[in-house]
Structure formats: structure tokens, C-alpha cells
Scaffold this motif. Structure first.
Motif, PDB file in Angstrom:
ATOM      1  N   ALA A  72     -16.088 -12.755  -0.534  1.00 48.96           N
ATOM      2  CA  ALA A  72     -16.334 -11.654  -1.452  1.00 48.96           C
ATOM      3  C   ALA A  72     -16.987 -10.497  -0.695  1.00 48.96           C
ATOM      4  CB  ALA A  72     -17.226 -12.119  -2.588  1.00 48.96           C
ATOM      5  N   PRO A  73     -16.890  -9.281  -1.219  1.00 46.26           N
ATOM      6  CA  PRO A  73     -17.492  -8.132  -0.555  1.00 46.26           C
ATOM      7  C   PRO A  73     -18.977  -8.348  -0.280  1.00 46.26           C
ATOM      8  CG  PRO A  73     -16.081  -7.418  -2.345  1.00 46.26           C
ATOM      9  CD  PRO A  73     -16.162  -8.907  -2.441  1.00 46.26           C
ATOM     10  N   GLY A  74     -19.381  -8.146   0.964  1.00 48.20           N
ATOM     11  CA  GLY A  74     -20.783  -8.257   1.319  1.00 48.20           C
ATOM     12  C   GLY A  74     -21.304  -9.676   1.459  1.00 48.20           C
ATOM     13  N   LYS A  75     -20.408 -10.661   1.387  1.00 44.03           N
ATOM     14  CA  LYS A  75     -20.829 -12.063   1.467  1.00 44.03           C
ATOM     15  C   LYS A  75     -20.103 -12.779   2.597  1.00 44.03           C
ATOM     16  CE  LYS A  75     -22.078 -12.575  -3.392  1.00 44.03           C
ATOM     17  NZ  LYS A  75     -21.936 -13.425  -4.617  1.00 44.03           N
ATOM     18  N   GLY A  76     -20.609 -13.955   2.946  1.00 45.99           N
ATOM     19  CA  GLY A  76     -19.978 -14.754   3.971  1.00 45.99           C
ATOM     20  C   GLY A  76     -18.767 -15.488   3.443  1.00 45.99           C
ATOM     21  N   ARG A  77     -18.021 -16.087   4.346  1.00 50.26           N
ATOM     22  CA  ARG A  77     -16.831 -16.836   3.967  1.00 50.26           C
ATOM     23  C   ARG A  77     -17.251 -18.193   3.406  1.00 50.26           C
ATOM     24  NH1 ARG A  77     -11.670 -16.090   7.814  1.00 50.26           N
ATOM     25  NH2 ARG A  77     -12.363 -13.942   7.395  1.00 50.26           N
ATOM     26  N   GLU A  78     -16.640 -18.561   2.285  1.00 47.66           N
ATOM     27  CA  GLU A  78     -17.032 -19.762   1.534  1.00 47.66           C
ATOM     28  C   GLU A  78     -15.843 -20.711   1.411  1.00 47.66           C
ATOM     29  OE1 GLU A  78     -19.050 -20.508  -2.849  1.00 47.66           O
ATOM     30  OE2 GLU A  78     -17.421 -19.043  -2.707  1.00 47.66           O
ATOM     31  N   LEU A  79     -16.054 -21.981   1.720  1.00 46.83           N
ATOM     32  CA  LEU A  79     -15.006 -22.986   1.530  1.00 46.83           C
ATOM     33  C   LEU A  79     -14.848 -23.260   0.041  1.00 46.83           C
ATOM     34  CD1 LEU A  79     -12.999 -25.050   2.673  1.00 46.83           C
ATOM     35  CD2 LEU A  79     -14.907 -26.671   2.851  1.00 46.83           C
ATOM     36  N   VAL A  80     -13.635 -23.107  -0.452  1.00 48.59           N
ATOM     37  CA  VAL A  80     -13.359 -23.266  -1.880  1.00 48.59           C
ATOM     38  C   VAL A  80     -12.736 -24.623  -2.183  1.00 48.59           C
ATOM     39  CG1 VAL A  80     -12.013 -22.367  -3.819  1.00 48.59           C
ATOM     40  CG2 VAL A  80     -13.105 -20.789  -2.223  1.00 48.59           C
ATOM     41  N   ALA A  81     -11.762 -25.019  -1.374  1.00 44.55           N
ATOM     42  CA  ALA A  81     -11.058 -26.265  -1.654  1.00 44.55           C
ATOM     43  C   ALA A  81     -10.435 -26.776  -0.371  1.00 44.55           C
ATOM     44  CB  ALA A  81      -9.988 -26.064  -2.720  1.00 44.55           C
ATOM     45  N   THR A  82     -10.260 -28.086  -0.312  1.00 47.11           N
ATOM     46  CA  THR A  82      -9.693 -28.703   0.870  1.00 47.11           C
ATOM     47  C   THR A  82      -8.794 -29.861   0.443  1.00 47.11           C
ATOM     48  OG1 THR A  82     -10.242 -29.749   2.985  1.00 47.11           O
ATOM     49  CG2 THR A  82     -11.719 -30.202   1.140  1.00 47.11           C
ATOM     50  N   ILE A  83      -7.768 -30.111   1.236  1.00 51.57           N
ATOM     51  CA  ILE A  83      -6.864 -31.222   0.946  1.00 51.57           C
ATOM     52  C   ILE A  83      -6.485 -31.886   2.262  1.00 51.57           C
ATOM     53  CG2 ILE A  83      -4.800 -29.753   0.923  1.00 51.57           C
ATOM     54  CD1 ILE A  83      -3.798 -31.606  -1.404  1.00 51.57           C
ATOM     55  N   SER A  84      -6.578 -33.203   2.297  1.00 49.10           N
ATOM     56  CA  SER A  84      -6.291 -33.938   3.524  1.00 49.10           C
ATOM     57  C   SER A  84      -4.786 -34.110   3.722  1.00 49.10           C
ATOM     58  CB  SER A  84      -6.957 -35.308   3.480  1.00 49.10           C
ATOM     59  OG  SER A  84      -6.264 -36.154   2.566  1.00 49.10           O
ATOM     60  N   GLY A  85      -4.422 -34.657   4.889  1.00 53.02           N
ATOM     61  CA  GLY A  85      -3.020 -34.918   5.156  1.00 53.02           C
ATOM     62  C   GLY A  85      -2.411 -35.944   4.222  1.00 53.02           C
ATOM     63  N   THR A  86      -3.250 -36.775   3.610  1.00 54.69           N
ATOM     64  CA  THR A  86      -2.766 -37.791   2.671  1.00 54.69           C
ATOM     65  C   THR A  86      -2.912 -37.336   1.223  1.00 54.69           C
ATOM     66  OG1 THR A  86      -4.916 -38.880   2.707  1.00 54.69           O
ATOM     67  CG2 THR A  86      -3.237 -39.697   4.243  1.00 54.69           C
ATOM     68  N   GLY A  87      -3.329 -36.081   1.023  1.00 57.01           N
ATOM     69  CA  GLY A  87      -3.372 -35.541  -0.330  1.00 57.01           C
ATOM     70  C   GLY A  87      -4.690 -35.690  -1.060  1.00 57.01           C
ATOM     71  N   VAL A  88      -5.715 -36.175  -0.381  1.00 56.51           N
ATOM     72  CA  VAL A  88      -7.029 -36.273  -1.023  1.00 56.51           C
ATOM     73  C   VAL A  88      -7.613 -34.859  -1.101  1.00 56.51           C
ATOM     74  CG1 VAL A  88      -9.353 -37.213  -0.866  1.00 56.51           C
ATOM     75  CG2 VAL A  88      -7.390 -38.593  -0.157  1.00 56.51           C
ATOM     76  N   ARG A  89      -7.954 -34.453  -2.312  1.00 57.39           N
ATOM     77  CA  ARG A  89      -8.354 -33.065  -2.524  1.00 57.39           C
ATOM     78  C   ARG A  89      -9.792 -32.965  -3.009  1.00 57.39           C
ATOM     79  NH1 ARG A  89      -4.156 -31.769  -7.268  1.00 57.39           N
ATOM     80  NH2 ARG A  89      -2.912 -33.153  -5.995  1.00 57.39           N
ATOM     81  N   GLU A  90     -10.377 -31.845  -2.724  1.00 59.86           N
ATOM     82  CA  GLU A  90     -11.740 -31.598  -3.179  1.00 59.86           C
ATOM     83  C   GLU A  90     -11.941 -30.096  -3.345  1.00 59.86           C
ATOM     84  OE1 GLU A  90     -14.701 -33.107  -0.547  1.00 59.86           O
ATOM     85  OE2 GLU A  90     -16.338 -32.795  -1.965  1.00 59.86           O
ATOM     86  N   THR A  91     -12.564 -29.725  -4.430  1.00 60.35           N
ATOM     87  CA  THR A  91     -13.019 -28.348  -4.614  1.00 60.35           C
ATOM     88  C   THR A  91     -14.532 -28.379  -4.482  1.00 60.35           C
ATOM     89  OG1 THR A  91     -12.983 -28.698  -7.015  1.00 60.35           O
ATOM     90  CG2 THR A  91     -11.118 -27.549  -6.060  1.00 60.35           C
TER      91      THR A  91
END
Length: 112
Positions: free
Chosen positions: A40-59
Motif C-alpha cells: 500500500a502507499p507509504g507502507k512496506g510489502r506484506e505477504l497476503v497469501a501463499t500456496i505450496s506446490g501440493t496446493g496447501v494454502r494459507e492467507t
């Protein structure tokens, strides 16, 4: 050479939805974890969501849990971020990431 490219951003009203797409090339897509970040403007980069090679996901941020969903289609070398019930505070540039490779980003603006 890993190449990532995001699309699907735009202007949406609060409560609306967008689906971001990241298309990848240059590597064996199915083997790797992929991430969506935002800045976002004026802010650092934030991890929002991730998904593994086997499809395990996390927000990750509590602020997006229940509203954002990450998924992948290995046949299309693509990873998606479905964003529902968007809020003004979701306004940011959204980036696709694999290890140290980044796409150019796609702008998401939530405004009435």
C-alpha cells in the motif's frame, strides 16, 4: 529464467470482488510455492497469501482471512487470488512472487 506477470487489478467499489491472475514461465511451475504480496502507499510489502506446490494454502493477515482465497492451476502455469468483500484498506499494488522473482505488480484500488 523465471518470469511472472500479474493481471486482473482495477478499480472496484467497497464490497466488490476482483480476481488476480499471475502467469508464470521459465520453470517447472508445479514444484514451487507461490505467494501474493501487496504494498500500500507509504507502507512496506506484506505477504497476503501463499500456496505450496501440493496446493496447501494459507492467507496470512487477519485482515484478509475469510475474504481472500489463493489457488493454482498447474496446467495453466497460473496462480490466482480471489478477493471478495473488498475494503478501502485493500488498496495496494499486488505482486506475485516465487523465491526472489517478482512480477511487475497490478494495481488494486477500492474506492466509492
Amino acid at each position: 529464467q523465471v518470469q511472472l506477470r500479474e493481471s486482473g487489478g482495477g478499480l472496484v467499489q467497497p464490497g466488490g470482488s476482483l480476481r488476480l491472475i499471475c502467469t508464470a514461465s521459465g520453470f517447472t511451475f508445479s514444484s514451487y510455492r507461490l505467494n501474493w504480496y501487496r504494498q500500500a502507499p507509504g507502507k512496506g510489502r506484506e505477504l497476503v497469501a501463499t500456496i505450496s506446490g501440493t496446493g496447501v494454502r494459507e492467507t496470512l493477515p487477519n485482515s484478509v482471512k475469510g475474504r481472500f482465497t489463493i489457488s493454482r492451476d498447474d496446467d495453466k502455469n497460473s496462480v490466482y487470488l480471489q478477493m471478495d468483500n473488498l475494503k478501502t484498506e485493500d488498496t495496494a499494488v499486488y505482486y506475485c512472487n516465487l523465491a526472489d522473482a517478482w512480477g511487475p505488480g497490478t494495481q488494486v484500488t477500492v474506492s466509492s
